[in-house]
Scaffold this motif. Sequence first.
Motif, short mmCIF file in Angstrom:
data_model
loop_
_atom_site.label_atom_id
_atom_site.label_comp_id
_atom_site.label_asym_id
_atom_site.label_seq_id
_atom_site.Cartn_x
_atom_site.Cartn_y
_atom_site.Cartn_z
N ARG A 165 0.86 -1.18 0.00
CA ARG A 165 0.00 0.00 0.00
C ARG A 165 0.90 1.24 0.00
NH1 ARG A 165 -5.23 1.21 3.70
NH2 ARG A 165 -5.53 -0.97 3.14
N ARG A 167 1.61 5.01 0.89
CA ARG A 167 1.11 5.91 1.94
C ARG A 167 1.87 7.23 1.88
NH1 ARG A 167 0.16 2.94 7.17
NH2 ARG A 167 -1.75 2.51 5.97
N LYS A 177 -5.03 12.52 -5.34
CA LYS A 177 -5.23 11.16 -5.81
C LYS A 177 -4.24 10.83 -6.93
CE LYS A 177 -8.86 8.04 -7.46
NZ LYS A 177 -10.27 7.93 -7.90
N GLN A 197 -3.98 -0.56 -3.17
CA GLN A 197 -4.56 0.57 -2.47
C GLN A 197 -3.49 1.60 -2.09
OE1 GLN A 197 -6.63 -1.28 0.89
NE2 GLN A 197 -8.56 -1.07 -0.20
N ASP A 199 -3.23 5.35 0.61
CA ASP A 199 -3.93 6.20 1.57
C ASP A 199 -3.01 7.31 2.04
OD1 ASP A 199 -2.23 5.09 3.55
OD2 ASP A 199 -3.74 3.62 4.18
N SER A 209 -6.63 8.19 6.24
CA SER A 209 -7.77 8.49 5.39
C SER A 209 -8.45 7.18 4.99
CB SER A 209 -7.31 9.21 4.13
OG SER A 209 -6.58 8.30 3.29
N LYS A 210 -9.56 7.30 4.31
CA LYS A 210 -10.13 6.13 3.67
C LYS A 210 -9.18 5.67 2.56
CE LYS A 210 -14.99 7.29 4.50
NZ LYS A 210 -16.31 7.58 3.86
N PRO A 211 -9.08 4.38 2.33
CA PRO A 211 -8.19 3.90 1.27
C PRO A 211 -8.68 4.29 -0.12
CG PRO A 211 -9.46 2.08 2.17
CD PRO A 211 -9.75 3.26 3.05
N VAL A 212 -7.73 4.46 -1.01
CA VAL A 212 -8.01 4.77 -2.41
C VAL A 212 -7.72 3.51 -3.24
CG1 VAL A 212 -7.37 6.18 -4.40
CG2 VAL A 212 -7.47 7.20 -2.11
N ASP A 213 -8.69 3.08 -4.01
CA ASP A 213 -8.54 1.88 -4.84
C ASP A 213 -7.66 2.20 -6.04
OD1 ASP A 213 -8.76 -0.45 -6.30
OD2 ASP A 213 -10.96 -0.55 -6.19
#
Length: 260
Positions: A165, A167, A177, A197, A199, A209-213
């Motif tokens: 992931r 970060r 994004k 993902q 974040d 934060s909410k995860p970004v796909d």
Amino acid sequence: MTSVETMPRSVSQTQQYEECGWRFFLQRVERVTPLPAAWSHHGVAFHSAAEAVERSGRRMTEEEAVALFSDQYSNLVNEALDQEPNTDRWLSASASGADDIERRYVLGQEQTAQYVRWALEHQPAIWQTPKDKPALELYFKVELGGVMVRGYIDQLVAEADNSVRVRDLKTGSTKSKFQLETYGVAVRQAFGVEVNQGDWYLAKKGGLSKPVDLRGVTAEQVGERFAEMDAGVKAGRFEANPGFLCRFCDMKHKCSFFRL
């Protein structure tokens, strides 16, 4: 034109060019000295402290991390004050330059201590590169859209499914994004590992934060933006975009489009 024509691109360059080509021109072609802002020193010092915490295997104490932040922030601010002692000329969103310097000293200390507590509680697994180095401030340089792109990734976190992931650590409010998307495709290309993902660690809230796909993001999609920006720079297209955000621009003191 200067070597800006041929230099590798980055997320920050591309976003700056898209937001205001004239600011890009003033800063990166004309090499205008930017107005100082305490928020930039706050961000650098916080990142340094968080990186040191992780490199210590989270053995660094809150007090040690806060002291590191304090020392670096003070040094950066003092260097900037040597160059621009008039704090009325410093950029600030909601206070005077002098007040913002003091405010961020205390805020950064609190955020650094909170990061230490958060990291100890949640124990994110920092990914190890093929060279057995922790993926902290990880440098990459890849080709996207026919353009060389480089950057530094704050952290890569190992996931249970053997992906990683991406970060990014944020002391401010602006989240990109596009930054996470670029990091995702760059990691796949440079290290051959899957990225599903991304974040942000948000220092303002002391958590993620909410995860970004990122699973559907391709190198071709991301590369289009770099290619378009690169073509614009090489063609000498630097369009101004005057508006509300000009008041926070570090080039406004030399910009003919800025109006109070």
